[in-house]
Design a protein around this motif. Structure first.
Motif, PDB file in Angstrom:
ATOM      1  N   THR A  32       0.842  -1.199   0.000  1.00 31.23           N
ATOM      2  CA  THR A  32       0.000   0.000   0.000  1.00 31.23           C
ATOM      3  C   THR A  32       0.872   1.243   0.000  1.00 31.23           C
ATOM      4  N   VAL A 132     -18.531   1.507  24.171  1.00 31.48           N
ATOM      5  CA  VAL A 132     -18.869   2.882  23.795  1.00 31.48           C
ATOM      6  C   VAL A 132     -19.629   2.905  22.467  1.00 31.48           C
ATOM      7  N   VAL A 181     -14.064   5.319   3.851  1.00 30.18           N
ATOM      8  CA  VAL A 181     -13.388   5.073   5.122  1.00 30.18           C
ATOM      9  C   VAL A 181     -14.154   5.702   6.275  1.00 30.18           C
ATOM     10  N   GLN A 197     -15.634  -3.346   6.740  1.00 25.55           N
ATOM     11  CA  GLN A 197     -15.510  -2.366   7.821  1.00 25.55           C
ATOM     12  C   GLN A 197     -16.883  -1.908   8.311  1.00 25.55           C
ATOM     13  N   ARG A 270     -11.275  -0.265  19.195  1.00 24.33           N
ATOM     14  CA  ARG A 270     -12.683   0.074  19.386  1.00 24.33           C
ATOM     15  C   ARG A 270     -13.416   0.126  18.053  1.00 24.33           C
ATOM     16  N   TYR A 272     -12.527   0.967  13.456  1.00 21.21           N
ATOM     17  CA  TYR A 272     -11.524   1.107  12.399  1.00 21.21           C
ATOM     18  C   TYR A 272     -10.442   2.120  12.773  1.00 21.21           C
ATOM     19  N   PRO A 277      -4.344   0.438   8.547  1.00 24.30           N
ATOM     20  CA  PRO A 277      -3.079  -0.170   8.104  1.00 24.30           C
ATOM     21  C   PRO A 277      -1.975   0.864   7.885  1.00 24.30           C
ATOM     22  N   LEU A 278      -2.338   1.997   7.304  1.00 22.58           N
ATOM     23  CA  LEU A 278      -1.319   3.020   7.054  1.00 22.58           C
ATOM     24  C   LEU A 278      -1.947   4.381   7.312  1.00 22.58           C
ATOM     25  N   ARG A 279      -1.299   5.139   8.191  1.00 24.97           N
ATOM     26  CA  ARG A 279      -1.843   6.444   8.523  1.00 24.97           C
ATOM     27  C   ARG A 279      -0.668   7.390   8.649  1.00 24.97           C
ATOM     28  N   VAL A 292      -3.633   0.065  -2.950  1.00 19.69           N
ATOM     29  CA  VAL A 292      -3.606  -1.072  -2.029  1.00 19.69           C
ATOM     30  C   VAL A 292      -3.664  -2.354  -2.838  1.00 19.69           C
TER      31      VAL A 292
ATOM     32  N   GLY C 305      -3.337  11.259   5.568  1.00 25.22           N
ATOM     33  CA  GLY C 305      -3.766  10.169   4.688  1.00 25.22           C
ATOM     34  C   GLY C 305      -3.968   8.899   5.492  1.00 25.22           C
ATOM     35  N   VAL C 306      -5.006   8.153   5.143  1.00 24.47           N
ATOM     36  CA  VAL C 306      -5.224   6.853   5.787  1.00 24.47           C
ATOM     37  C   VAL C 306      -5.485   5.846   4.691  1.00 24.47           C
ATOM     38  N   SER C 307      -5.076   4.628   4.919  1.00 23.54           N
ATOM     39  CA  SER C 307      -5.374   3.620   3.916  1.00 23.54           C
ATOM     40  C   SER C 307      -6.170   2.497   4.556  1.00 23.54           C
ATOM     41  N   LEU C 308      -6.975   1.855   3.711  1.00 25.67           N
ATOM     42  CA  LEU C 308      -7.833   0.770   4.206  1.00 25.67           C
ATOM     43  C   LEU C 308      -7.054  -0.523   4.318  1.00 25.67           C
TER      44      LEU C 308
END
Lengths: 300, 516, 308
Positions: A32, A132, A181, A197, A270, A272, A277-279, A292, C305-308
């Motif tokens: 990714t 929550v 997302v 998700q 809690r 997503y 996976p990548l942030r 991805v 940025g965020v990826s799934l």
């Protein structure tokens, strides 16, 4: 994610246990990253792409490679997930992260007796984070009404859980592209469709509404019910749930199965938001695009 | 005007007045009272005026909505006797130690939960509980390097804790500038008292920050990180940097590379080891919090995790400031220290508790309602002073999120004589003592910021609500030797500046010094 | 020293000098407008605007427009008011590195702006000159001769070269140079020095020579260039056996030697063009200083940025 099987009537969740007797080995290659139309100057990121060793799986090998070459450090976050933090300081047109891991599955049935409704109070503080009802998971009003009926007719949390899985699974069609997302469970419910998700979030909301602690699980799934040894197939990141009923029990509401040896667990949280996976952040004057791909190979 | 006007019409006071016990002058104020009476109205006003203009010229300001405003300093000092201060000193130290232990626990093993002292939910639902720092061990174990514990004196004159500030407490700069201004304005009164000094604060702060450096760094580089000139406390940031002799940096001056933090200088990148940050958690690291924050430094949290930089105060301390946690602090003192609290809390209702909520909702018009994560008077509703509509609005907010509110009885804050238009009149005050934790001991600056509400009857003492300050004179106990930390001059740990930034010039200066 | 602070000091030096010199230039120009009955006010005002780099102004130009755009209007980037405001803003951001005296002198000047704007123009200009002289004097008397001082002096000197060049252009462009040169000399505070140096008023050529090349008079172009070069070499702080490694130093040194070694007549003849060239050199030197010491690579705008 393809769907298989139908959720059937009442009964204990463990009836979907699909474990096979001999341990399966899967190799997952998760690629990714971002491409930048006008290049990026710098980038700071965290990858959560390394599977966990649990009672149901053993990680034999794992590595995370970043290109362009980056400085990185690894740590375990609050939720126990292995995080690779890395940073790139040179101008680059694309950032690529490749996580490769080999996992042997050792699924085992939960042998703790299910609990009654009254027993949940004893764990409500310990697992308060997994109770929550935030906007990510809060059930849509329609679902809420159905859940209230279900709650009234369920003698045990386990019975309620199975019923809730059915409600969510039957309503939410697996259909990529409808949601994003940031889509909430209620929005996906409105659309009647979503990806794993969304299904997981909706299921979490349904369980927590009845006071059953429930957590989000992210990972991978081999798409074929009968994986062929040595064949590399295209997979996807996957998400399912774990709920507390005397002990933590897994369920994959998208496929209506109990996670088995085709599931590879990477992170729990809690929702997503606790296990992307990548942030990260990057500095670019132009647009960026995410890519991805996941390849899964059964090795044994 | 005749001299008699100064204290005429003073009182009677409903609560506790710090100068007069009914009509009897308290002994600690005897000399001030005598001196003021001797000088008389005209002289006092003239001196107050010169005090005000000195402050304006020096630019002692705070910012409100991007505008710099003077922070008025009242000419009448507030005097605290040595034995009263002992309670404040031991009470604040005790509290800081307990809060340190609490933070280490909630970001670590969580024994306070398993032992049932504080419900997990109370901590884990706090918006200031930052899971991202879980497991990060600060080098010398300190998270609350600097704190400000807000105190009031109740009807009996006892100090009570109103709130804890373990994030970025501000105001100490006024303590440091008030003192020389007052000694210039009232030299004769000043000379009559043995007042414990406050100028040593910077040195003690610098020592504590250096003590917090990552292990293995023998000569750490300390910086003060400011959001910039538009921040309301910018004056304080410059004062602290200047008096410690360290660089005042903005986020854009720093860069994280390979888990280390450096600052951009004219000679390239120079390492930074300890960051006294005056930026809120959420803006500190765009990688971890708001990506759009331009005030912070990406990668900072992970650099701290790698053990290469110390962030002071630590990220995530806000959970200790949470007013719901506040209600548990006496229990925390007993639990962690095995001691009885020296300073009591103000009685407080937790609105998350259904029974307590019901009681509060019934009595909304007689109580003070506070948002749990606000500070400095933000969002407070005073029941007796609120309109029907305001109370209805409040009711809706409480119903929507009871966890977000606490309630307290209306407390009549103590009063101290203050010069206003009509003469010297009683005005409400609070006190924010500042504490510095160097890992071995907690040092409480003898003095602290006394804020005074200038409008008559105003109960919220806050600079943004027309408040001013008073110089707080803590009297030395003549029977005990001076606290070594009070020493104003000490050779060790001199200002850093000489070492780092300014060293390059002298050798070349002589060449053409004559032309300059 | 922090790059940001160094940059602030450099620009404080530049802005203060700009305020000072703009006041001097305006003083001359407005006097010429009054004293020269034959002058075409619109044309000469337009010319002044263009020499001062004010672009995009449309409509009629007269002495009041000039006063507004170059003196009073804080929003006009070329004005005295905006230069003072910018200097003060820079000082506020570098406050912890400045002595209280310097800060107070700059702050007081800024606070006096509103009342200065109500003064008669000559009085306002005198006020600006006095105030900047005071700041410079306090700086001279209290600033340690460290890097910060060198950046401050460097900024001031480069700005002085630039502004003196503009002043020379306006004089050369004036319709009646008989009036223009003496007033230009006065604007620089150079009139008496010039008279003494040349034993009586010699003429345009000598006046130009004095303001361009005099090594002893501190506001001349060459003096200011030398000052800037010295500041740069102090910053360099390591001797070089040959040549100059520093781009800014190379640019300024070349400009100075060209002025000094070329026949004066050549320069005087094409004064506006030569002066424009000098201004470009100043801009390039300023940029070179920035690239070397102020490291502009910062100020990233971050995107999440965020990826799934």
């Amino acid at each position: 994610m393809s769907m298989q099987g139908q959720v059937q009537g009442q009964g204990s969740a463990s009836q979907w246990q699909s474990g096979s007797p001999r341990p399966m080995q899967l190799r997952v290659r998760h690629t990714t990253g971002f491409t930048y139309a006008e290049g990026a100057e710098a980038s700071y990121n965290e990858a959560r792409m390394t599977p966990l060793t649990t009672s149901d799986q053993v990680v034999l090998r794992s590595r995370v490679e970043v290109s362009p070459t980056a400085w990185s450090q690894e740590y375990r976050d609050y939720w126990g997930t292995v995080v690779t933090a890395f940073e790139v300081h040179e101008p680059h047109d694309a950032l690529t992260v490749v996580a490769t891991s080999t996992v042997e599955s050792t699924p085992h049935a939960v042998d703790v007796a299910p609990v009654g409704w009254a027993d949940l109070a004893a764990v409500s503080d310990e697992w308060c984070e997994f109770l929550v009802l935030d906007s990510w998971v809060r059930p849509h009003d329609d679902l809420g009404a159905q859940l209230d009926t279900l709650r009234a007719s369920s003698d045990t949390p386990g019975e309620y859980a199975v019923g809730a899985f059915g409600l969510v699974h039957d309503h939410l069609r697996y259909l990529p592209g409808v949601t994003q997302v940031s889509t909430t469970a209620a929005e996906a419910w409105e659309a009647g469709a979503g990806v794993c998700q969304d299904v997981a979030h909706a299921t979490l909301g349904a369980l927590r509404r009845a006071g059953i602690p429930a957590r989000y699980v992210s990972g991978y799934l081999h798409p074929s019910t009968e994986p062929v040894v040595g064949e590399t197939v295209e997979g996807e990141s996957h998400a399912w749930v774990e709920y507390w009923d005397g002990d933590w029990r897994g369920f994959d509401p998208t496929n209506a199965v109990v996670p088995g040896d085709r599931h590879v667990l990477v992170a729990r949280g809690r929702g997503y938001g606790d296990c992307p996976p990548l942030r990260g952040i990057y500095s670019t004057p132009g647009a960026s695009e995410l890519f991805v791909s996941v390849e899964v190979t059964r090795l044994r | 005007m005749s001299d008699a006007h100064l204290f005429d019409g003073y009182g009677p006071v409903a609560g506790f007045d710090e100068m007069f016990d009914d009509s009897t002058l308290r002994s600690e104020y005897a000399q001030v009272h005598a001196a003021f009476t001797r000088m008389g109205n005209d002289e006092i006003r003239a001196r107050a005026e010169s005090l005000a203009s000195a402050y304006l010229d020096q630019g002692v300001t705070f910012g409100v909505g991007g505008e710099e405003r003077p922070f008025p300093l009242d000419i009448v000092p507030r005097i605290i006797e040595a034995r009263d201060w002992t309670d404040v000193d031991t009470g604040v130290r005790q509290r800081v130690k307990a809060l340190e232990a609490f933070l280490a626990d909630v970001y670590g093993p969580g024994e306070v939960f398993t032992d049932g002292i504080v419900p997990r939910e109370t901590v884990l639902t706090s918006p200031h509980y930052h899971r991202v720092v879980a497991g990060i061990e600060p080098p010398n174990g300190v998270r609350v390097h600097i704190s400000g514990i807000d105190l009031i004196r109740d009807g009996q004159g006892d100090f009570r804790v109103l709130e804890d500030n373990c994030r970025v407490p501000s105001g100490v700069s006024y303590v440091m500038t008030n003192r020389p201004a007052m000694s210039a304005a009232l030299p004769e009164v000043f000379a009559d008292h043995r007042i414990r000094p406050v100028q040593q604060y910077s040195r003690n702060l610098l020592a504590a920050l250096r003590a917090a450096a990552p292990s293995g760094v023998s000569d750490p580089n300390v910086v003060v990180l400011t959001p910039g000139v538009y921040n309301s406390a910018y004056f304080e940031h410059t004062l602290l940097a200047r008096t410690m002799g360290v660089e005042l940096v903005e986020g854009r001056d720093l860069v994280c590379q390979q888990g280390r933090v450096s600052m951009r200088t004219t000679r390239g990148l120079e390492p930074v080891h300890v960051i006294y940050r005056r930026i809120d958690d959420e803006f500190l690291d765009p990688m971890q919090f708001y990506p759009e924050s331009v005030l912070g430094v990406p990668g900072l949290v992970n650099a701290a995790r790698a053990g290469n930089v110390t962030i002071a105060n630590a990220v995530g301390n806000g959970v200790a400031d949470d007013k719901l946690i506040y209600t548990y602090v006496p229990d925390l003192i007993r639990y962690y220290l095995g001691e009885e609290p020296v300073l009591r809390n103000v009685d407080t209702w937790r609105l998350g508790d259904a029974d307590q909520r019901e009681e509060v909702l019934d009595r909304l018009d007689e109580l003070v309602l506070k948002p749990v994560d606000g500070s400095g008077g933000k969002g407070i509703v005073i029941g007796p002073a609120a309109s029907r509509e305001e109370l209805d609005e409040l009711r809706v907010k409480i119903d929507a999120d009871p966890r977000a509110w606490i309630a307290q009885p209306v407390i009549s804050l103590s009063t101290v004589p203050t010069l206003v238009e009509q003469g010297i009149r009683p005005r409400h005050v609070d006190l924010r003592p500042f504490a510095v934790n160097d890992g071995d001991d907690v040092y409480v600056l003898p003095g602290g910021l006394t804020r005074v509400a200038l409008p008559e009857g105003e109960l919220i003492v806050n600079s943004s609500r027309g408040g001013g300050s008073k110089d707080t004179w803590v009297l030395a106990d003549p029977s005990t030797p001076a606290d070594p930390k009070d020493a104003v001059d000490e050779e060790a740990d001199g200002p850093e500046k000489a070492k780092s930034m300014r060293a390059a010039a002298p050798s070349v200066l002589t060449e053409d010094g004559g032309d300059l | 020293m922090l790059s940001r602070i160094a940059e602030s000091l450099f620009w404080i030096g530049r802005y203060l000098e700009r305020a000072d010199d703009t006041a001097r230039i305006l003083d001359v120009q407005l006097q010429v407008l009054v004293e020269d009955p034959a002058i075409d006010e619109a044309a000469s005002c337009q010319q002044l605007l263009s020499v001062m780099g004010v672009e995009g102004h449309t409509g009629a130009v007269n002495r009041w427009t000039i006063l507004d755009l170059l003196a009073h209007n804080v929003d006009s980037p070329g004005s005295i008011a905006s230069a003072i405001t910018a200097a003060r803003e820079g000082a506020r951001g570098a406050r912890e590195t400045l002595s209280t005296d310097i800060w107070a002198s700059i702050n007081t000047m800024w606070r006096g702006l509103p009342s200065a704007r109500t003064k008669r123009p000559p009085d306002m200009f005198a006020w600006v000159r006095n105030r900047t002289a005071m700041v410079n004097g306090i700086a001279d008397g209290t600033m340690p001769r460290d890097e910060g001082w060198n950046f401050f002096v460097l900024g001031r000197s480069i700005e002085r070269v630039d502004m003196t060049a503009r002043l020379l252009s306006t004089a050369a462009l004036a319709s009646d140079t008989q009036v223009a040169w003496p007033t230009t000399l006065r604007a620089c505070g150079a009139y008496e020095a010039f008279i003494r140096a040349y034993r009586g008023l010699e003429g345009d050529r000598q006046a130009a020579e004095f303001l361009l090349l005099d090594r002893w008079f501190p506001r001349s172009v060459v003096s200011a260039l030398m000052e800037a070069e010295r500041a740069l070499s102090r910053l360099e702080a390591r001797g070089q056996r040959s040549g100059f490694g520093d781009e800014a130093q190379r640019l300024l040194g070349r400009a100075r030697t060209e002025l000094e070694y070329r026949p004066l007549a050549e320069i005087v003849e094409a004064m506006p063009i030569e002066m424009e060239r000098l201004q470009r050199t100043c801009a390039a030197a300023s940029e070179a200083v920035g690239a070397r010491y102020f490291s502009h690579s910062d100020t990233h705008a971050w995107t999440g940025g965020v990826s799934l």
